[in-house]
Design an enzyme around this catalytic site. Structure first.
Site, PDB file in Angstrom:
ATOM      1  N   ASN A 198       2.767  -4.504   2.261  1.00 34.47           N
ATOM      2  CA  ASN A 198       3.928  -5.372   2.411  1.00 34.47           C
ATOM      3  C   ASN A 198       3.682  -6.377   3.538  1.00 34.47           C
ATOM      4  O   ASN A 198       3.460  -5.990   4.682  1.00 34.47           O
ATOM      5  CB  ASN A 198       5.161  -4.517   2.705  1.00 34.47           C
ATOM      6  CG  ASN A 198       6.418  -5.340   2.610  1.00 34.47           C
ATOM      7  OD1 ASN A 198       6.452  -6.333   1.891  1.00 34.47           O
ATOM      8  ND2 ASN A 198       7.427  -4.955   3.351  1.00 34.47           N
ATOM      9  N   GLU A 506     -12.825   0.930  11.806  1.00 39.27           N
ATOM     10  CA  GLU A 506     -11.808   1.306  12.794  1.00 39.27           C
ATOM     11  C   GLU A 506     -10.483   1.695  12.140  1.00 39.27           C
ATOM     12  O   GLU A 506      -9.768   2.544  12.641  1.00 39.27           O
ATOM     13  CB  GLU A 506     -11.581   0.183  13.804  1.00 39.27           C
ATOM     14  CG  GLU A 506     -11.044  -1.084  13.184  1.00 39.27           C
ATOM     15  CD  GLU A 506     -10.767  -2.189  14.216  1.00 39.27           C
ATOM     16  OE1 GLU A 506     -11.296  -2.109  15.325  1.00 39.27           O
ATOM     17  OE2 GLU A 506     -10.028  -3.119  13.875  1.00 39.27           O
TER      18      GLU A 506
END
Ligand code: NOJ
Ligand code: CA
Length: 711
Positions: A198, A506
């Site tokens: 989103n 990461e």
């Protein structure tokens, strides 16, 4: 000493039309092997280009033009001269996916007059067998050397509304997004929000995507739109309007100007990389060929290599902190233990994050970080002791400059920061620009007023260049996190070694399994982000499940984290994702004693040759690369969530030679969900022309080392 050798054999084979002042309405050139044809039309005094591959139109008539506050190259145009020539020369890289590159192209120069302007614009096209590059060249204007580009009108009107892979532009996490796959006409933030993540408000800026933007036609031809040599300009995004026509959209300054120009202007090259299939796209050398030759006289100090880091314990396992306190990671003794490990296994570098001051304040991600000191070690980090110890052990510290994107703070320390590196034997620095938020980079303008800039506009393009040039002055190479996209600059500045600029490992570290990267991510980036440059993806995580604590204080394993990979796939990534400085990202304890670690120790980071053996975007890819320093070949093959078997032919091996293969593979019925940490290591021998079936388990991979044993 590594020297650039330029073998120049430039043949000018054709001039025509020179000297003509009569308007020309049409021009056409063909790429050296005849597969690509470019046509330029002047229709009703506007300029359009069309591109054909193997006789099929792949880019429909697309407009060209540039609007500034001093002139418009839009209407009233005429082509008054055209000149065609073919060039062929080879050049050598300081480091790379291949040593020697061939620059073979057909160039077309069009001199353009406008009834509204008193100067002439040069449009320069270069048509290679792997794609097209073109740019606008505007001489310094007599009475107006400073002006502002307000819009670039270049279009990319794709002939087919094909599936495309893209990340949104003008979004809060720069390039750190998973890729959406949709038809070109479906590109929008709403589509992205439905398919991937989103996109929260504020949704400012137009509906646009970042480049490289890749699409694949129904006939299999793969096309990627990007740019080359982004210098003194703003970066190009592609504006989507619900059709298959994309338009160049330059990231603006806070005042709406797209580019401030002073003097002569040569825009970056607008590029369309074209391959018969996606694998061919990955082999393209067009971006590098469109950059300027190496500008650094001496490159002896630029060394590819591998590094470990005092890093995953913060970002991944969550057991340490960057800032002060009982869990501060970068304490002298702890760093020395990493040095011992790195030195034992002959790593070239050790990255230490949290070595400096500034981490204790609220540095991330709302725009603070003004207290970062780039030559001020943290009191618990004895810089002299660490660097002396590293020297004694034959390893170098990899520096770290997290700027928090406080540009003024960083630039005020640049020289001292890189001088500190040079004094202490630091030859590679990882920089960082964490600063989430859309248009959020502080700039104090000439009236002392605070402005906020985009990460990808001209302000930051110029900042990144300044850092790169300063680093070169002090013989330091860069690995840039949160960078501006690469457009082939590593050719001109080979100290521009690697960048993040995509969702990297990461995110598997700090995001829960719901929001981390998915197994198909690494099968998309070779055909998108990695077309532009090396990436500091930081592969090599071996502890894939039950690895992350709740917090440095609460050492309970958080069950919601899992790396969506297998150890064999992690190994394969060292070949698939090219980086001249490649990290072994996991903790030493997870490597020690694991036989699979041997592959990380063996795999080179500088290659003589690269062959992309197969690949489908978002599904799988297999790459073979030959070591620059030996006769060994390495193969990396990875898949998305689906298991599959892929047959490869070893026809790249030398004639009359035998190779001993060490194969690192997932166990049968293993994969990213079942048994991801088991690696089966098997040996085989191969000679040229042998076939081999790579069995890939779901979400897995295979890494192969081929050492020549007999000739
Ligand atoms: C984001 C970078 O990508 C990561 O590698 C680094 O550890 C943090 N910023 C802190 O600088
Ligand atoms: Ca990052």
């Amino acid at each position: 000493m590594i020297k650039r050798i330029f073998i120049l054999s430039s043949i000018i084979f054709c001039f025509f039309g020179c000297g003509t002042q009569k308007p020309i309405n049409f021009a056409e050139i063909t790429s050296p092997d005849g597969s690509l044809v470019l046509k330029i039309n002047n229709e009703r005094s506007q300029l359009f280009y069309t591109l054909f591959k193997n006789g099929n139109q792949i880019i429909d008539s697309s407009k060209m033009g540039l609007i500034s506050d001093a002139f418009a190259i839009d209407e009233g145009l005429s082509i008054i001269k055209k000149k065609e020539r073919r060039k062929h020369h080879t050049w050598k890289q300081v480091w790379g996916e291949q040593k020697t590159l061939i620059d073979h192209h057909t160039e077309l120069e069009l001199l353009i007059a406008s009834e509204f302007n008193d100067f002439q614009t040069l449009l320069r096209f270069r048509l290679f067998d792997d794609g097209l590059g073109f740019r606008y060249e505007i001489p310094e204007l007599k009475d107006n050397s400073q002006y502002r580009i307000m819009d670039e009108l270049t279009e990319f009107n794709l002939s087919e509304d094909s599936p495309s892979w893209w990340i949104p532009a003008y979004a809060y996490r720069r390039y750190e997004f998973l890729y959406a796959k949709s038809l070109i006409s479906e590109i929008s933030r709403d589509t992205y929000s439905t398919l991937v993540e989103n996109l929260n408000p504020p949704r400012i800026g137009p509906e646009a995507v970042q480049t490289p933007f890749t699409t694949q036609r129904s006939d299999g031809i793969a096309i990627s739109i990007h740019e080359a040599n982004l210098t003194n300009y703003s970066s190009m995004t592609l504006k989507a309007d619900g059709t298959k026509n994309l338009e160049c959209d330059l990231v603006p300054w806070s005042d709406g100007t797209k580019v401030y120009v002073d003097g002569e202007l040569k825009t970056p090259w607008r590029t369309i990389i074209v391959g018969d299939n996606p694998a061919k796209l990955v082999e393209s050398t067009l971006t590098l060929n469109l950059n300027e030759p190496n500008a650094l006289k001496d490159t002896d100090w630029i060394k590819p290599g591998k590094y470990i880091g005092l890093w995953w314990e913060m970002i991944g396992t969550n057991e340490s902190s960057w800032g002060s306190g009982p869990h501060h990671g970068a304490k002298t003794d702890r760093v020395k233990k990493y040095i011992d490990f790195g030195s034992k296994y002959e790593f070239d570098g050790l990255l230490v994050e949290g070595w400096n001051t500034g981490w204790d304040e609220n540095w991330c991600c709302t725009g603070d970080g003004e207290t970062f000191g780039f030559y001020n070690p943290h009191p618990e980090y004895d810089s002299e002791e660490v660097h002396d110890y590293a020297k004694e052990k034959g390893i170098r510290i990899v520096g770290h400059h997290e700027t928090g994107t406080q540009i003024a703070n960083y630039e005020s320390q640049l020289d001292s920061a890189f001088a500190y590196c040079q004094r202490n034997g630091i030859r590679v620095v990882k920089t960082g620009y964490v600063n989430d938020g859309s248009q959020n980079i502080k700039r104090i303008d000439e009236n002392g007023i605070l402005q906020r800039e985009w990460h990808h506009g001209q302000f930051m393009v110029e900042h990144f260049r300044k850092v790169l040039e300063t680093a070169a002055k002090y013989e330091v190479s860069l690995v840039v996190h949160e960078p501006i996209k690469d457009t082939g600059l590593r050719r001109t500045f080979p100290n521009m070694m690697s960048r993040e600029g995509a969702k990297g490992q990461e995110f598997n570290g700090f995001m829960s399994s719901k929001d981390n990267n998915k197994p198909n991510h690494t099968t998309i980036i070779p055909f998108t982000r990695l077309l532009s440059s090396p990436m500091d993806y930081t592969p090599g995580i071996f502890n894939l499940v039950d690895y992350r604590y709740n917090s440095p204080e609460d050492r309970k394993i958080n069950p919601n984290h899992r790396i969506p990979s297998t150890i064999s796939k992690e190994l394969a990534l060292y070949v698939v994702i090219y980086a001249p400085v490649q990290m072994a990202a996991d903790l030493p304890i997870n490597y020690e004693g694991n036989p699979a670690f041997q592959f990380i120790l063996d795999v080179p980071t500088d290659w003589e040759e690269t062959k992309v053996l197969n690949g489908e975007i978002g599904e799988f890819i297999t790459i073979a690369r030959k070591d620059i320093n030996s006769d060994s070949w390495y193969i990396g093959s990875i898949t998305n969530e689906d298991g599959r078997s892929i047959e490869i032919e070893m026809n790249f091996l030398n004639d009359n030679a035998t190779y001993k293969a060490t194969i690192y593979k997932d166990p049968t019925n293993g994969g990213w969900i079942n048994n991801p940490e088991q690696v089966d290591i098997i040996n085989k021998t191969f000679t040229k022309g042998d076939t081999y079936t790579i069995d890939l388990e779901p979400g897995g991979g295979q890494a192969i080392q081929l050492v020549r044993v007999k000739s």
